[in-house]
Design a protein around this motif. Structure first.
Motif, PDB file in Angstrom:
ATOM      1  N   ASP A  24     -32.697  -8.404 -22.753  1.00 15.16           N
ATOM      2  CA  ASP A  24     -33.980  -9.014 -22.474  1.00 15.16           C
ATOM      3  C   ASP A  24     -34.581  -9.476 -23.778  1.00 15.16           C
ATOM      4  O   ASP A  24     -34.606  -8.758 -24.752  1.00 15.16           O
ATOM      5  CB  ASP A  24     -34.946  -8.006 -21.821  1.00 15.16           C
ATOM      6  N   ILE A  25     -35.084 -10.700 -23.789  1.00 14.39           N
ATOM      7  CA  ILE A  25     -35.725 -11.226 -24.980  1.00 14.39           C
ATOM      8  C   ILE A  25     -37.125 -11.659 -24.602  1.00 14.39           C
ATOM      9  O   ILE A  25     -37.313 -12.524 -23.770  1.00 14.39           O
ATOM     10  CB  ILE A  25     -34.937 -12.412 -25.565  1.00 14.39           C
ATOM     11  N   LEU A  81     -29.349  -7.328 -33.009  1.00 10.76           N
ATOM     12  CA  LEU A  81     -29.976  -6.028 -32.760  1.00 10.76           C
ATOM     13  C   LEU A  81     -30.464  -5.939 -31.321  1.00 10.76           C
ATOM     14  O   LEU A  81     -30.289  -4.913 -30.644  1.00 10.76           O
ATOM     15  CB  LEU A  81     -31.154  -5.807 -33.716  1.00 10.76           C
ATOM     16  N   VAL A  82     -31.076  -7.021 -30.846  1.00 13.63           N
ATOM     17  CA  VAL A  82     -31.597  -7.026 -29.475  1.00 13.63           C
ATOM     18  C   VAL A  82     -30.455  -6.969 -28.464  1.00 13.63           C
ATOM     19  O   VAL A  82     -30.581  -6.336 -27.410  1.00 13.63           O
ATOM     20  CB  VAL A  82     -32.491  -8.267 -29.247  1.00 13.63           C
ATOM     21  N   LYS A  83     -29.332  -7.604 -28.783  1.00 15.07           N
ATOM     22  CA  LYS A  83     -28.175  -7.539 -27.884  1.00 15.07           C
ATOM     23  C   LYS A  83     -27.644  -6.122 -27.761  1.00 15.07           C
ATOM     24  O   LYS A  83     -27.335  -5.637 -26.673  1.00 15.07           O
ATOM     25  CB  LYS A  83     -27.061  -8.459 -28.401  1.00 15.07           C
ATOM     26  N   PRO A  95     -31.296  -3.311 -26.912  1.00 20.95           N
ATOM     27  CA  PRO A  95     -32.395  -4.072 -26.287  1.00 20.95           C
ATOM     28  C   PRO A  95     -33.596  -3.229 -25.913  1.00 20.95           C
ATOM     29  O   PRO A  95     -34.683  -3.764 -25.688  1.00 20.95           O
ATOM     30  CB  PRO A  95     -31.734  -4.657 -25.032  1.00 20.95           C
ATOM     31  N   GLN A  96     -33.427  -1.919 -25.855  1.00 17.69           N
ATOM     32  CA  GLN A  96     -34.511  -1.057 -25.393  1.00 17.69           C
ATOM     33  C   GLN A  96     -35.612  -0.872 -26.430  1.00 17.69           C
ATOM     34  O   GLN A  96     -36.742  -0.490 -26.093  1.00 17.69           O
ATOM     35  CB  GLN A  96     -33.958   0.314 -24.967  1.00 17.69           C
ATOM     36  N   TYR A  97     -35.313  -1.147 -27.701  1.00 18.03           N
ATOM     37  CA  TYR A  97     -36.282  -0.878 -28.768  1.00 18.03           C
ATOM     38  C   TYR A  97     -37.256  -2.042 -28.951  1.00 18.03           C
ATOM     39  O   TYR A  97     -36.990  -3.181 -28.560  1.00 18.03           O
ATOM     40  CB  TYR A  97     -35.552  -0.608 -30.085  1.00 18.03           C
ATOM     41  N   ASP A  98     -38.391  -1.726 -29.563  1.00 16.99           N
ATOM     42  CA  ASP A  98     -39.359  -2.746 -29.973  1.00 16.99           C
ATOM     43  C   ASP A  98     -39.082  -3.136 -31.421  1.00 16.99           C
ATOM     44  O   ASP A  98     -38.685  -2.293 -32.236  1.00 16.99           O
ATOM     45  CB  ASP A  98     -40.796  -2.209 -29.870  1.00 16.99           C
ATOM     46  N   TYR A  99     -39.323  -4.399 -31.742  1.00 17.00           N
ATOM     47  CA  TYR A  99     -39.078  -4.907 -33.094  1.00 17.00           C
ATOM     48  C   TYR A  99     -40.266  -5.739 -33.569  1.00 17.00           C
ATOM     49  O   TYR A  99     -40.841  -6.521 -32.804  1.00 17.00           O
ATOM     50  CB  TYR A  99     -37.827  -5.788 -33.133  1.00 17.00           C
ATOM     51  N   LYS A 159     -39.919   2.098 -27.450  1.00 15.19           N
ATOM     52  CA  LYS A 159     -38.921   1.498 -26.563  1.00 15.19           C
ATOM     53  C   LYS A 159     -39.609   0.818 -25.376  1.00 15.19           C
ATOM     54  O   LYS A 159     -39.757   1.393 -24.306  1.00 15.19           O
ATOM     55  CB  LYS A 159     -37.949   2.570 -26.074  1.00 15.19           C
ATOM     56  N   ASN A 160     -40.003  -0.418 -25.599  1.00 17.62           N
ATOM     57  CA  ASN A 160     -40.552  -1.234 -24.524  1.00 17.62           C
ATOM     58  C   ASN A 160     -39.820  -2.567 -24.405  1.00 17.62           C
ATOM     59  O   ASN A 160     -40.226  -3.434 -23.630  1.00 17.62           O
ATOM     60  CB  ASN A 160     -42.040  -1.507 -24.773  1.00 17.62           C
TER      61      ASN A 160
END
Length: 296
Positions: free
Chosen positions: A7-8, A45-47, A50-54, A262-263
């Motif tokens: 999810d992006i 990183l998102v791939k 994906p559960q973490y916030d950045y 983690k959102n």
């Protein structure tokens, strides 16, 4: 620290992130670059995670870092790291080869113990160099990078720590970043400079069988680079290596992992014009980017 680094989505409200993780002090993972290039690392990183916030910060207002002194790069990078800490981040990734080469060690050894002993700053060079030798059958490794990264000697030094017998050949590619940032990827000029630099690399190391893209801009040229490489040469981008390494780091450091919210969200910040950042950033990130301007 042996390791560093869908999810992006995005949002652009306050410059200070308001965490809603399990822990009261949970906050996003900070991802820093002097400009847009680190977005190719964030994309990976998102791939993988994906559960973490950045939180992503591009110091575009002072880019490029590559031709600046060690002292200036260190000063700028430390300012940006402190900004992440002010947002509550406990873990910051320097998704920038120049900052990793010229500033990371000083920040880790001298600044963190003094200003934030419970926080961590990691880079992209270590997690890349500790595995790149595994991609080569004969120990002949090629490095394609900016002039600043090549001149720092960071890659040969670090690779030899993990693969002492490896032979490392570097080639600076000064035109590749302008080609990417000016959207000249699919032009004869791009082909000319890619062929020129690859020819120079293989002139130095004719038996190279693994080539590392040691600049976060270069993945956007990967398909074109692949066209001009011998078929048996492996082409490796940093982003995936850093993402897998970060996943391993978080598994081995649950005390740090619990401090990462983690959102599944990303926020983008720049020290320069947001419109320009968003236009370029969308190309690098592979999805729409909407940024907020900050002043350091």
């Amino acid at each position: 620290m042996s390791h560093q680094l869908s999810d992006i989505s995005h949002q652009t409200s306050d410059t200070r992130y308001q965490p809603s993780g399990v822990r009261n002090d949970a906050a996003p993972i900070g991802v820093f670059d002097s400009g847009y290039g680190g977005l190719t690392v964030l994309k990976e990183l998102v791939k993988v995670l994906p559960q973490y916030d950045y939180l992503y910060l591009g110091d575009n207002g002072r880019a490029p870092y590559g031709n600046r002194s060690f002292e200036t790069v260190y000063e700028y990078t430390l300012q940006c790291v402190q900004w992440f800490f002010e947002q509550g981040c406990s873990l910051v990734i320097l998704a920038c080869n120049t900052a990793s080469a010229k500033a990371l060690r000083s920040i880790q050894q001298n600044d963190l113990p003094r200003i934030a002993p419970d926080k961590r700053v990691l880079g992209v060079i270590r997690p890349t160099t500790e595995v790149i030798g595994e991609y080569s059958e004969n120990g002949e490794i090629g490095i394609l990078a900016t002039k600043g990264t090549v001149n720092s000697g960071s890659y040969p030094i670090e690779i030899h720590k993990f693969f002492p017998e490896a032979r490392v050949y570097q080639e600076a590619c000064p035109m590749w970043v302008p080609i990417v940032e000016n959207n000249e990827i699919d032009t004869p000029g791009a082909d000319f400079f890619i062929k020129k630099n690859l020819h120079a690399l293989f002139h130095k190391g004719p038996k190279v069988d693994a080539v590392l893209l040691a600049c976060t801009h270069y993945p956007l040229l990967k398909d074109k680079i692949q066209e001009h490489l011998p078929i048996d040469v492996k082409l490796v981008s940093q982003g995936e290596l850093v993402a897998n390494s970060l996943a391993d780091y978080l598994r081995r450091h649950p005390e740090m992992e619990q401090r990462c919210s983690k959102n599944g969200r990303q926020q983008f910040f720049t020290t320069d014009a947001t419109e320009d950042f968003d236009n370029h950033g969308t190309l690098f990130f592979g999805a729409p980017v909407s940024s907020t301007h900050i002043v350091l």
